[in-house]
Design an enzyme around this catalytic site. Structure first.
Site, PDB file in Angstrom:
ATOM      1  N   ALA A  47       0.798  -1.235   0.000  1.00 28.26           N
ATOM      2  CA  ALA A  47       0.000   0.000   0.000  1.00 28.26           C
ATOM      3  C   ALA A  47       0.833   1.289   0.000  1.00 28.26           C
ATOM      4  CB  ALA A  47      -0.979  -0.051   1.172  1.00 28.26           C
ATOM      5  N   ASP A 237      -4.078  -2.310   4.061  1.00 25.37           N
ATOM      6  CA  ASP A 237      -4.312  -1.543   2.827  1.00 25.37           C
ATOM      7  C   ASP A 237      -5.338  -0.441   3.030  1.00 25.37           C
ATOM      8  OD1 ASP A 237      -3.203  -4.260   1.856  1.00 25.37           O
ATOM      9  OD2 ASP A 237      -2.933  -2.827   0.222  1.00 25.37           O
TER      10      ASP A 237
END
Ligand code: MRU
Length: 346
Positions: A47, A237
């Site tokens: 991420a 994420d």
């Protein structure tokens, strides 16, 4: 030490993570469609790292924006650049966070001439990268106190330097604990189907000289039951306002097993991973990836032709299975609506 991503005068340089651990190949991308393709095809992943890559993609796109012949055409091209990059992967909020920040910089530099504006946008992308490394180091400092010395720590997927601007989030916590003199043994889930644990986490930990045992995803319950694992640390994420956390597929299963064995389950992520627009994890978009990632390992086919395949890249761990969320702003504990809200308020 390797570099996950770097801004260079020639373009955006990144380590092609698809080839690890067998080959260490760097590529330099010289235009924004190339950066978008690299994110989509997972040359770079994780991420925070895709946030940094997207910011650099916007910065490199500015060169093309600047070549347009009118202000309207330039603004339209800028939008096109941002939209292409934002369309690459839907789950990690860091991607959208970084593009929004580049959009704000674009608006704030309207008064500059074009060479100055392009340079200012490049500096912003480089700053996002540098801040991410510092952010991970702060996560490490906040989180390392949670890990006991002489213990086993399980991690899922790769949330290390490869998944960030550098240092890592979950692996940042582990690194910081080791730097503080704690002896840890890491258990790395292989993380089917893309094998981020077996390929990337194992590779990173070998470079850091941290003892690691790679296990297949269906072994974690066994190792927990044998008393080998005293804590689980994973990345994220996207985290909803109530603490529900999207992370690599299989994380939910690990959290259920940790809860069953009364093992603390920690999530480590930049505070910007918290999406306060979402009240729960149910509305986090989950990316569905290509079936080939499941049917094949590299060129070897594993499944019969024509069989139906599911490949969600992420799952959502409900907040009641999470012991604490370690961020650069501090450690949040349940109830997360309140603790994350307090950190948000500063
Ligand atoms: O599909 P990937 O490899 O991008 O997924 C990565 C993860 O799920 C990581 O755990 C997450 O992005 C946190 S990285 C610090």
């Amino acid at each position: 030490m390797f570099k996950t991503i770097e801004w260079t005068p020639a373009g955006v340089m990144m380590l092609d993570q698809r080839l690890l651990p067998l080959e260490e190949v760097y590529v330099t991308l010289t235009d924004y469609p190339g950066v978008a393709a690299a994110i989509r095809d997972m040359l770079i992943r994780g991420a925070p790292a895709i946030g940094v890559a997207a910011a650099m993609g916007v910065a490199i796109g500015l060169r093309e924006v600047a070549r347009q012949s009118s202000d309207e055409a330039r603004d339209a091209k800028f939008d096109e650049v941002c939209q292409l990059l934002a369309g690459t992967r839907p789950t990690a909020v860091n991607l959208f966070w970084a593009i929004d920040r580049m959009r704000r910089k674009y608006a704030a530099t309207r008064h500059l001439n074009w060479p100055e504006r392009v340079a200012a946008m490049e500096r912003e992308a480089v700053a996002i990268h540098a801040e991410d490394v510092e952010c991970c180091q702060r996560i490490g400092r906040h989180g390392q106190v949670l890990l006991a010395g002489n213990s086993g720590v399980l991690t899922h997927c790769n949330a290390g330097a490869l998944a960030t601007g550098g240092y890592g989030t979950a692996l940042g916590v582990i690194r910081a604990a080791v730097e503080n003199g704690k002896r840890l043994h890491v258990y790395a889930d292989e993380t089917r189907p893309y094998l981020q644990g077996a390929r990337l986490t194992a590779w990173e930990l070998r470079q850091l000289d941290v003892p690691v045992t790679v296990i297949t995803d269906n072994m974690s319950g066994h190792f927990m039951s044998k008393g080998k694992i005293q804590a689980v640390v994973v990345g994220a994420d996207r985290i909803a306002a109530n603490g529900d956390t999207a992370n690599k597929i299989g994380t939910f299963m690990v959290a259920v097993l940790a809860s069953y064995h009364h093992i603390p389950f920690y999530v480590a992520a930049p505070f910007s991973t918290v999406d306060f627009t979402l009240s729960s994890g149910q509305s986090i978009p989950i990316e569905e990836r290509n079936a080939r990632e499941v049917t094949h390992i590299r060129d070897i086919q594993l499944t019969p032709d024509g069989v139906e395949i599911g490949n969600p890249a992420f799952d959502v761990t409900p907040s009641h299975l999470i012991t604490a969320i370690v961020t650069d702003q501090g450690v949040a504990r349940p109830p997360f609506v309140e603790s994350l809200g307090r950190l948000h308020a500063g």
